[in-house]
Every structure is written in C-alpha cells, then in structure tokens.
Design a protein around this motif. Structure first.
Motif, PDB file in Angstrom:
ATOM      1  N   SER A  60      18.506 -16.262   6.685  1.00 21.82           N
ATOM      2  CA  SER A  60      17.489 -15.834   5.719  1.00 21.82           C
ATOM      3  C   SER A  60      17.668 -16.549   4.388  1.00 21.82           C
ATOM      4  O   SER A  60      18.779 -16.940   4.018  1.00 21.82           O
ATOM      5  N   TYR A 102      13.021 -14.244   3.615  1.00 16.02           N
ATOM      6  CA  TYR A 102      12.373 -15.002   4.690  1.00 16.02           C
ATOM      7  C   TYR A 102      13.415 -15.217   5.783  1.00 16.02           C
ATOM      8  O   TYR A 102      14.403 -15.932   5.583  1.00 16.02           O
ATOM      9  N   VAL A 132      10.936 -23.099   5.696  1.00 17.68           N
ATOM     10  CA  VAL A 132      10.146 -22.409   4.685  1.00 17.68           C
ATOM     11  C   VAL A 132      10.282 -23.190   3.385  1.00 17.68           C
ATOM     12  O   VAL A 132      11.359 -23.721   3.086  1.00 17.68           O
ATOM     13  N   MET A 173       8.520 -12.469   6.755  1.00 19.39           N
ATOM     14  CA  MET A 173       8.637 -12.137   5.335  1.00 19.39           C
ATOM     15  C   MET A 173       8.892 -10.649   5.184  1.00 19.39           C
ATOM     16  O   MET A 173       8.276  -9.835   5.858  1.00 19.39           O
ATOM     17  N   PHE A 197       6.737 -18.830  -3.137  1.00 19.16           N
ATOM     18  CA  PHE A 197       6.422 -19.225  -1.766  1.00 19.16           C
ATOM     19  C   PHE A 197       5.330 -20.286  -1.724  1.00 19.16           C
ATOM     20  O   PHE A 197       4.336 -20.213  -2.443  1.00 19.16           O
TER      21      PHE A 197
END
Length: 265
Positions: free
Chosen positions: A30, A83, A93, A47, A38
């Motif tokens: 994470s 995330y 991400v 999320m 973001f």
C-alpha cells in the motif's frame, strides 16, 4: 523508537517542471497520499479513506485522535487515502504535483529514520511511514518563524515523497557550518541540523529590503533541501499581478499597449 513497518515500494518520477510519481505496488502493498494528490491507477488497486496516516504509530483510538488534533493545528486534512494492490500481479498508482516544481524522493531508512519538512510539502509515502508535526521550540522560532514554526515530521524506514516549488538545491552542511535561508524556501532538513530564526537587522533592510524581517538559520552537520519558488511567493505574485497595477516590462506604449493587445490598463 524503531519504525520497521513500512511497505517496500518501487517508483519512478516522470516529467520536468510539472512532475508526477508513479509507484509500483506488489500484491498487498500500500501507499498513502494526501487528498487531492491522486492522478491515476491500474485496475486492481483499492482506494480506502483512512483516519490519520495508517502507520502503526497511531494504533488505538486515542493515538489516532491525538494525531488528528496535531494535523488540525497545521491545517492538514484529518484523513488520508490508502491505495492497496488487491490483485495478483504488480500494479501502479500515480500522484501529481500540486504546482510547478520537483518531487523529492526520500528514503527514510538511509536518512536516519526521520525528516523535518515544510508543512504542506508531503505528497505520498509507503504505508507505515508516520506523518506528524514538529514544533520548533526555540523562542525566536516560535515568535517570528511564520512558515517555519510548525513543520511536518516524517518517520519510518520507507520511501516518502515531498514536493517543492521551482528548482531544488540540496546542500550538505559540515559540522558548525551555518546557512541563512528565507523561511519559505526550506523544503526539508535532517534532524541533526540546528534550526532557528534570525532578525535581518538594519533600518534599511527592515523597511526597504522587501525580503521580510527574519530569515531561517540552519547549522550543520546535516542535509538541507531548498526550493527556489515557495507556493506562498508564487501565489502572492499572481495575486499582485491580478489585482494591482500592471508593470510595463519593455513596452514603449505602456498602458496604450495593454489596451491594444486586449489586456486591462
């Protein structure tokens, strides 16, 4: 205190003046980020809004409430977003800079497990990194420090990413070496640096210098990161340009030129 709980993440930084950081997550890894950072993510990343930063330092309701209260003092959000890769392969991400500048990766394990940063500079980090606040306890700093009085504190053994405006200069200070800096230009420094606020001095400097009454001093040993364009300075110039009389830079027509090219006087 030992913080050996951060997830091990890979990353790459993209762009030049408007940068973003792409973080690669293995399954069950994470990353955490401030709201609004973001940019995009692969399918398979989940999320979740969390109270605080999700580090093990904030276990228990009391610890989370105490951390939230400290974040309120700095004007930060009570919540962050985690995330997590819930898939079977690697997922990515990305988080974007809030304004022109540079993203600085900081490996806390190599920096002694702690960094002091300008508030609002934190962008994202591996889950497990603790994001708190650091009070500068010296009298001069507390009374006159302005931007530098309350700062962010990053602790852990993982990667953290902070954002700076404009160009970034990294300086290594030797033992006893002193550096004087505009308070808003400090991005981050190692805790081994001694931080204080100093009066500029002199009547002309005070009233006509245009650089403020105080500047920050950092004394080594340690490392300091300095930004050339603090967001407060950028916002002030944009506001001044928008509502104040426009300065004519090289135009022999002056205000008439503004009217002819469609701008206001």
């Amino acid at each position: 205190m030992s913080y050996m709980n951060s997830h091990e993440i890979d990353y790459r930084i993209l762009g030049e003046e408007m940068q973003c950081v792409e973080i690669e997550l293995d399954p069950n890894e994470s990353a955490v980020a401030e709201p609004g950072a973001f940019m995009m993510m692969d399918d398979g990343i989940q999320m979740q809004t969390i109270f605080g930063d999700g580090s093990q330092q904030q276990t228990g309701l009391l610890g989370k409430l105490f951390s939230a209260g400290k974040r309120l003092l700095t004007g930060e959000n009570l919540f962050m977003t985690a995330y997590t890769n819930v898939g079977h392969g690697k997922r990515r991400v990305s988080f974007a800079s809030p304004y022109p500048g540079k993203i600085i990766p900081m490996d806390l394990a190599r920096l002694g497990g702690k960094m002091i940063c300008q508030k609002d500079s934190f962008l994202a980090a591996a889950k497990g990194v603790s994001v708190g606040i650091e009070f500068q306890r010296k009298l001069g700093t507390g009374l006159f420090g302005g931007e530098g009085f309350i700062m962010q504190k990053l602790e852990g053994d993982g990667l953290a990413f902070v954002h700076a405006g404009g160009h970034v200069v990294q300086r290594e200070l030797g033992h006893g070496e002193l550096l004087k800096i505009d308070t808003g230009c400090i991005v981050a420094f190692t805790p081994s640096c001694d931080y204080d606020i100093q009066f500029v001095g002199g009547v002309k400097n005070t009233f006509f210098g245009g650089e403020g009454l105080f500047f920050a001093t950092l004394r080594g040993p340690g490392t300091v990161w300095i930004q050339s364009l603090p967001i407060a300075r950028l916002a002030s110039r944009v506001l001044q340009y928008g509502i104040g009389p426009r300065k004519e830079e090289g135009s022999i027509l002056g205000g008439l030129g503004n009217m002819l090219d469609g701008d206001r006087w």
